[in-house]
Enzyme design. Structure first.
Site, PDB file in Angstrom:
ATOM      1  CB  SER A  23       2.765  -1.457  12.255  1.00  0.00           C
ATOM      2  OG  SER A  23       1.793  -1.912  11.418  1.00  0.00           O
ATOM      3  NE  ARG A  27       6.351   1.722  10.952  1.00  0.00           N
ATOM      4  CZ  ARG A  27       5.252   1.357  10.362  1.00  0.00           C
ATOM      5  NH1 ARG A  27       5.085   0.172  10.201  1.00  0.00           N
ATOM      6  NH2 ARG A  27       4.535   2.111   9.467  1.00  0.00           N
ATOM      7  CG  ASP A  49       3.829 -10.237   7.215  1.00  0.00           C
ATOM      8  OD1 ASP A  49       3.584 -11.217   6.158  1.00  0.00           O
ATOM      9  OD2 ASP A  49       3.168  -9.261   6.842  1.00  0.00           O
ATOM     10  CG  ASN A  91       1.282 -10.334  -0.141  1.00  0.00           C
ATOM     11  OD1 ASN A  91       1.847  -9.528  -0.575  1.00  0.00           O
ATOM     12  ND2 ASN A  91      -0.064 -10.673  -0.089  1.00  0.00           N
ATOM     13  N   GLY A  93       4.301  -6.353   3.099  1.00  0.00           N
ATOM     14  CA  GLY A  93       4.623  -5.209   2.543  1.00  0.00           C
ATOM     15  C   GLY A  93       5.488  -4.248   3.593  1.00  0.00           C
ATOM     16  NE  ARG A 121       0.349  -5.251  -0.896  1.00  0.00           N
ATOM     17  CZ  ARG A 121       0.831  -5.646   0.229  1.00  0.00           C
ATOM     18  NH1 ARG A 121       1.084  -6.694   0.726  1.00  0.00           N
ATOM     19  NH2 ARG A 121       0.582  -4.437   1.270  1.00  0.00           N
ATOM     20  CB  SER A 168       1.249   2.498   0.120  1.00  0.00           C
ATOM     21  OG  SER A 168       1.630   1.822   1.234  1.00  0.00           O
ATOM     22  CB  SER A 169       1.180   5.502   4.977  1.00  0.00           C
ATOM     23  OG  SER A 169       1.060   4.284   5.316  1.00  0.00           O
ATOM     24  CB  SER A 196      -2.261   4.742   6.473  1.00  0.00           C
ATOM     25  OG  SER A 196      -3.096   4.081   5.560  1.00  0.00           O
ATOM     26  CG  ASP A 319      -4.496  -2.790   7.650  1.00  0.00           C
ATOM     27  OD1 ASP A 319      -4.889  -2.641   6.840  1.00  0.00           O
ATOM     28  OD2 ASP A 319      -3.093  -2.768   8.220  1.00  0.00           O
ATOM     29  CD  GLU A 347      -1.717  -7.962   3.295  1.00  0.00           C
ATOM     30  OE1 GLU A 347      -1.122  -7.710   4.321  1.00  0.00           O
ATOM     31  OE2 GLU A 347      -2.686  -6.854   2.846  1.00  0.00           O
ATOM     32  NE  ARG A 350      -6.604  -6.677   3.490  1.00  0.00           N
ATOM     33  CZ  ARG A 350      -5.819  -6.322   4.109  1.00  0.00           C
ATOM     34  NH1 ARG A 350      -5.681  -4.797   4.686  1.00  0.00           N
ATOM     35  NH2 ARG A 350      -4.801  -7.106   4.737  1.00  0.00           N
ATOM     36  CG  HIS A 391      -3.377 -11.085   7.754  1.00  0.00           C
ATOM     37  ND1 HIS A 391      -3.037 -10.388   8.561  1.00  0.00           N
ATOM     38  CD2 HIS A 391      -3.318 -10.579   6.586  1.00  0.00           C
ATOM     39  CE1 HIS A 391      -2.757  -9.207   8.266  1.00  0.00           C
ATOM     40  NE2 HIS A 391      -2.657  -9.165   6.915  1.00  0.00           N
ATOM     41  NE  ARG A 392      -4.636  -6.340   9.007  1.00  0.00           N
ATOM     42  CZ  ARG A 392      -4.195  -6.441  10.083  1.00  0.00           C
ATOM     43  NH1 ARG A 392      -5.065  -7.296  11.160  1.00  0.00           N
ATOM     44  NH2 ARG A 392      -2.946  -6.189  10.341  1.00  0.00           N
ATOM     45  CE  LYS A 417       0.334  -9.948   5.282  1.00  0.00           C
ATOM     46  NZ  LYS A 417       1.653 -10.036   4.333  1.00  0.00           N
TER      47      LYS A 417
END
Length: 431
Positions: A23, A27, A49, A91, A93, A121, A168-169, A196, A319, A347, A350, A391-392, A417
């Protein structure tokens, strides 16, 4: 590798140095590209990513290079210099949404696309907000979803705009990071509940590091000041990934421990460090310093003491909450995770994926639109876990091996990822 077989893990102990936060990394890469000056980034995440983001920035005319162990970005001091480009964003975001907003304000002709799941998405709320500023954005396949075609258009930034906050934030984050390109004072009103929230805090914190201070009215409105302009802080250190920390902390709570993660702690700007609070409510023993967190199993039989069942709202850490869903296999009763509707548009879906895979291990699982209830089995079953290119899912379900069963992880490379070395690192603390 089509699959990875994990042998039963008897116990875990040791320390883990975390990879950089995804994250934060994506950024700061974008803000460094838009800033005046050169930014030297230390310890950014190296994963699919972040490579997608770096490749996109290079295509847009930004110099990004490795030098002395750091990633060095030479900023454009405003809009991207390249005015026509096609960008493949996988993928990611954290790359697709912010780049959509920034490119919509750059006066160029851009096509943005990704993998099939990225095209499922939603992005309509962000596009609607940008169109309200005069941006010209077309959907190339399905209304409300990527891929997108951004065309040159004059931006007529008004003093106020709005965006939904309950999908989504990343929509709000994308607008916040892009709007300084207009040079005007703009207030963004958030419609509905903002989910989030800690991720928006990361956005505001990183913008501040690059010289833009956003005024706010709680979580309801955010104001970009007139004349805002990103300026390089020179050097910036990326802290460890708090979402990735969750797997190792949960392993310590389930498998004895102590397990210490290094790179996040009391001083972290990431909301996912609050995962430790959820583990503590489940009975785990938690210790924390400025830059580390340590987790051990509840007092009692060191490796077999059950965690306490919890019923909690996880809107603030969606997450990391996935890890709680797997830790629920080791609880003394049903665990309920609430306010996790954003899982549906990640992704993969979930909530559905988690329910399906937990049932393979013997759990009884109920699911709703935005909640999940997991009742652990008396004895776990060995299972082959499908990961849905997520991935998660792969990292979460590796923890099931702590239940004394063999676990097959299908498509283990999906961890590239965010954490390419995940399984190697887990093996180093496993016994």
């Amino acid at each position: 590798m089509e699959f990875l077989d994990l042998e039963p893990i008897r116990s875990v102990a040791g320390s883990v140095k975390l990879p950089g936060s995804k994250s934060i990394s994506n950024r700061v890469l974008l803000l460094a590209a838009l800033a005046s000056g050169e930014t030297r980034l230390h310890a950014p995440l190296d994963s699919d990513d972040t490579r997608v983001m770096q490749d996109a920035l290079r295509t847009l005319g930004i110099a990004v290079r490795r030098e002395g162990g750091a990633t060095v970005v030479t900023g454009a001091g405003g809009a991207f210099p390249v005015k026509a480009a096609e960008l493949f964003l996988g993928n990611a975001g954290t790359a697709f949404r912010p780049l959509t907003a920034a490119l919509a304000l750059c006066g160029g002709d851009y096509r943005l696309f990704g993998v099939a799941r990225m095209h499922e998405r939603p992005i309509g709320d962000l596009v609607d907000a940008l169109r309200g500023l005069g941006a010209a954005i077309d959907y190339l396949v399905s209304v409300g979803y990527p891929p997108l075609h951004i065309k040159p258009a004059p931006i007529n930034a008004s003093a106020k705009m709005s965006v939904r906050g309950d999908v989504s934030s990343q929509f709000l984050t994308a607008l916040l990071m892009a709007l300084p390109l207009t040079g005007r004072q703009i207030t963004i009103a958030v419609e509905g509940e903002l989910i989030s929230k800690p991720y928006v805090e990361i956005t505001l914190n990183t913008m501040r590091r690059f010289g833009v201070e956003v005024a706010r009215d709680g979580w309801a409105a955010f104001t970009i000041p007139a004349g805002a302009h990103y300026r390089s802080p020179g050097e910036l250190w990326v802290e460890g990934d708090a979402s990735s920390a969750s797997y190792f902390l949960a392993a310590g709570a389930i498998g004895g421990g102590p397990v210490r993660v290094e790179g996040v702690g009391r001083a972290s700007i990431q909301g996912d460090v609050r995962f430790a609070e959820a583990l503590e409510k489940m009975g785990a023993r938690i210790a924390m310093g400025e830059n580390w967190i340590e987790a051990s199993a509840p007092l009692g039989d060191k490796t077999k003491k059950k965690l306490r069942a919890i019923d909690a709202d996880f809107n603030h850490i969606p997450d990391a909450a996935m890890t709680i869903a797997v830790a629920a296999l080791f609880a003394d009763g049903p665990c309920t995770l609430r306010n996790i509707g954003s899982w549906r548009v990640k992704e993969t879906d979930r909530i559905a994926a988690m329910a399906t895979e937990l049932r393979k291990l013997g759990a009884t699982v109920e699911e709703g639109k935005d909640w999940l209830r997991v009742t652990p089995p008396a004895v776990l079953r060995a299972a082959a876990i499908d990961t849905y290119d997520d991935h998660r899912m792969a990292m979460c379900f590796s923890l099931a091996a702590l239940g004394g069963v063999a676990v097959r992880i299908n498509d283990p490379q999906c961890v590239n990822k965010t954490f390419p070395e995940y399984f190697e690192v887990l093996s180093r603390i496993a016994r």
